[in-house]
Motif scaffolding. Structure first.
Motif, PDB file in Angstrom:
ATOM      1  N   CYS A  99      33.203 130.036  83.681  1.00  0.00           N
ATOM      2  CA  CYS A  99      34.297 130.738  84.375  1.00  0.00           C
ATOM      3  C   CYS A  99      34.156 130.607  85.893  1.00  0.00           C
ATOM      4  CB  CYS A  99      34.315 132.214  83.972  1.00  0.00           C
ATOM      5  SG  CYS A  99      34.735 132.509  82.239  1.00  0.00           S
ATOM      6  N   LEU A 100      32.918 130.659  86.380  1.00  0.00           N
ATOM      7  CA  LEU A 100      32.677 130.508  87.813  1.00  0.00           C
ATOM      8  C   LEU A 100      33.080 129.123  88.290  1.00  0.00           C
ATOM      9  CD1 LEU A 100      31.451 131.952  90.301  1.00  0.00           C
ATOM     10  CD2 LEU A 100      29.260 130.903  89.709  1.00  0.00           C
ATOM     11  N   ILE A 102      35.358 127.199  86.924  1.00  0.00           N
ATOM     12  CA  ILE A 102      36.824 127.125  86.878  1.00  0.00           C
ATOM     13  C   ILE A 102      37.421 127.707  88.144  1.00  0.00           C
ATOM     14  CG2 ILE A 102      38.883 128.001  85.705  1.00  0.00           C
ATOM     15  CD1 ILE A 102      37.285 127.844  83.087  1.00  0.00           C
ATOM     16  N   SER A 103      36.872 128.830  88.586  1.00  0.00           N
ATOM     17  CA  SER A 103      37.385 129.455  89.812  1.00  0.00           C
ATOM     18  C   SER A 103      37.079 128.607  91.043  1.00  0.00           C
ATOM     19  CB  SER A 103      36.778 130.851  89.977  1.00  0.00           C
ATOM     20  OG  SER A 103      35.366 130.770  90.160  1.00  0.00           O
ATOM     21  N   ALA A 104      36.025 127.779  90.970  1.00  0.00           N
ATOM     22  CA  ALA A 104      35.663 126.923  92.108  1.00  0.00           C
ATOM     23  C   ALA A 104      36.608 125.736  92.261  1.00  0.00           C
ATOM     24  CB  ALA A 104      34.225 126.445  91.962  1.00  0.00           C
ATOM     25  N   GLY A 105      37.374 125.421  91.207  1.00  0.00           N
ATOM     26  CA  GLY A 105      38.379 124.364  91.328  1.00  0.00           C
ATOM     27  C   GLY A 105      38.023 123.091  90.592  1.00  0.00           C
ATOM     28  N   TYR A 299      50.512 130.355  84.530  1.00  0.00           N
ATOM     29  CA  TYR A 299      49.939 130.189  85.862  1.00  0.00           C
ATOM     30  C   TYR A 299      49.990 128.718  86.284  1.00  0.00           C
ATOM     31  CZ  TYR A 299      48.108 134.869  85.045  1.00  0.00           C
ATOM     32  OH  TYR A 299      48.002 136.215  84.782  1.00  0.00           O
ATOM     33  N   TYR A 301      48.298 127.289  88.522  1.00  0.00           N
ATOM     34  CA  TYR A 301      46.951 126.783  88.797  1.00  0.00           C
ATOM     35  C   TYR A 301      46.413 125.979  87.619  1.00  0.00           C
ATOM     36  CZ  TYR A 301      41.935 126.863  89.913  1.00  0.00           C
ATOM     37  OH  TYR A 301      40.635 126.510  90.166  1.00  0.00           O
ATOM     38  N   PHE A 302      46.782 126.379  86.410  1.00  0.00           N
ATOM     39  CA  PHE A 302      46.246 125.729  85.217  1.00  0.00           C
ATOM     40  C   PHE A 302      47.126 124.589  84.705  1.00  0.00           C
ATOM     41  CE2 PHE A 302      44.544 130.145  84.831  1.00  0.00           C
ATOM     42  CZ  PHE A 302      43.211 129.826  85.034  1.00  0.00           C
TER      43      PHE A 302
END
Length: 460
Positions: A99-100, A102-105, A299, A301-302
């Motif tokens: 998850c971390l 994924i949030s980093a891009g 979203y 983003y995804f």
């Protein structure tokens, strides 16, 4: 007694015949051995089982390798529940790390994919390297890593050409790398090929060629699949996150259902796998996949493809979502419509089209995905090892966790190219830039005329 004495000569004759037969077999065996030596074939005096046993001693067997603090805290539990707790803790830690990332891009996910690829390759090659250490053969590890670098140069160079070729073409000293990328890749491979031939050692040709094939199979499994994973990321994070999460869900839920309800063995390669775990994990994966896909479709983003913006000078994920990620109304089959009308309900349903594709992926990850794990289990049993490595306590090596992911990555990439994919403007532009100037002009005028005839372009 007389009967015994009368039968004894017959028995003696049988013994003489047996000795003569054994003698003849020995002569044949010696002749065949001399024939093998004449052809410089490998003549291992020790049984193959001995080599496998020797290899299994030098390869990490680290499922039981846990931090000392955790080990002391769980010493009161039985081995079964101790393994359950350890696997659970590190499963949640890996999910949190995922998850971390994924949030980093997307860039962080691509770098992680490359790191995982290198680690998986190392764990597979270490098994072959154990053979080379036993026999003292040269250059196996160096050649393996050289071929890894060469194959990565080819595959990831292809991605750079596809997605960043327009920008790279504007830089003179990089244009040569784009134009002759495949020729350079071929030359690099030929260097490794010649290096391997020069490293051949008399009496060990068969073993060296076997391990040469071993390296190439490892490259096919690991490098090619990681390249496909990155291709999937460029199509949109949803095409990466959903399939990966489905495999994780199936693995976890199959373990849970098997742990609590497993009674019926599923496959001989993995005695701990049960039909209860297989079916329970499959149902849970389908439900999880649909729910996760529904949430992510909302979203940008995804769902947006990852493209390089020349204006911004960086990768961007801004777009107008394609119809695949917009709610659409579908008419239900006729055999359901009659019953719904009697109940006063509509015979239509509104949902995201991606959910239908998600259903296909979840079925594949539930039914076919586990066979990647069974394949890996058979591989490990062939060499009498418990795990590929000892990086993750309770789980083994990186390859032990990603054996099913590579199979899933190939399916998703083939699925996208077969049912979803359309050529992106960037790839088409790259092909145009590779044309000669007169060919570019010809294409320009042809396209201009076609647009004017269709009324799309009006220059008057």
């Amino acid at each position: 007694m007389s009967d015994v004495r009368r039968r004894h000569p017959d028995t003696a004759d049988d013994s003489d015949k047996a000795r003569e037969t054994e003698s003849d077999q020995g002569v044949i065996l010696q002749a065949s051995t001399r024939k093998k030596d004449d052809f410089d074939s490998e003549d291992d005096k020790s049984p193959e089982e001995k080599y496998i046993d020797d290899m299994s001693k030098v390869i990490p067997q680290g499922t039981d390798k846990t931090p000392e603090v955790l080990d002391s805290a769980l010493k009161g539990l039985s081995a079964r529940w101790r393994n359950w707790v350890i696997r659970g803790i590190f499963t949640w830690l890996m999910i949190g790390l995922f998850c971390l990332l994924i949030s980093a891009g997307p860039l962080a996910l691509m770098v992680t994919t490359l790191i995982v690829q290198v680690k998986c390759f190392e764990e597979i090659i270490n098994i072959g390297y154990a053979v080379y250490r036993i026999h003292g053969l040269p250059w196996f590890r160096s050649l393996s890593w050289y071929f890894l670098i060469t194959s990565n140069y080819f595959f990831y160079g292809e991605s750079l050409v596809d997605y960043f070729g327009v920008v790279i073409n504007r830089t003179d000293y990089l244009r040569v790398l784009i134009t002759y990328h495949r020729f350079i890749s071929f030359c690099l491979y030929i260097v490794g090929f010649v290096w391997f031939v020069l490293s051949l050692v008399k009496k060990y040709y068969m073993k060296q060629f076997s391990l040469f094939a071993w390296t190439h199979v490892a490259l096919l499994i690991v490098v090619t699949q990681s390249y496909l994973i990155i291709q999937n990321i460029f199509e949109g994070l949803i095409w990466f996150i959903v399939p990966v999460s489905m495999i994780v869900c199936n693995d976890v839920m199959a373990y849970v259902f098997g742990f609590f309800f497993g009674r019926t063995p599923l496959i001989q390669l993995s005695p701990k796998k049960t039909w209860e775990g297989f079916i329970g994990g499959g149902i849970a994966t389908v439900i999880f996949g649909l729910l996760m896909s529904y949430g992510m479709c909302q979203y940008h983003y995804f769902v947006c493809p990852i493209e390089y913006s020349e204006t911004l000078g960086r990768m961007t994920m801004d777009c107008e979502p394609s119809p695949l990620f917009r709610p659409q109304e579908y008419t239900l089959p006729e055999f359901l419509s009659g019953g719904l009308q009697l109940l006063g309900l509509k015979n239509t349903v509104t949902l995201y089209p991606f959910l239908l594709h998600s259903l296909s992926m979840s079925v594949f990850s539930s039914v076919i995905g586990p066979f990647g794990g069974f394949f890996a289990s058979g591989f490990k049993r062939a060499f009498k090892i418990k795990d590929f490595g000892d990086v993750i306590p309770g789980h083994g090596g990186i390859m032990d966790r990603f054996d099913c992911q590579y199979l899933m990555a190939t399916f998703v990439n083939v699925y996208i190219s077969s049912f979803i994919h359309t050529a992106s403007p960037q790839k088409l532009l790259q092909q145009v830039y590779n044309l000669k100037p007169e060919q570019q002009l010809q294409l320009f005028y042809t396209l201009k005329d076609a647009l004017e005839n269709r009324g799309i372009l009006n220059l008057q």
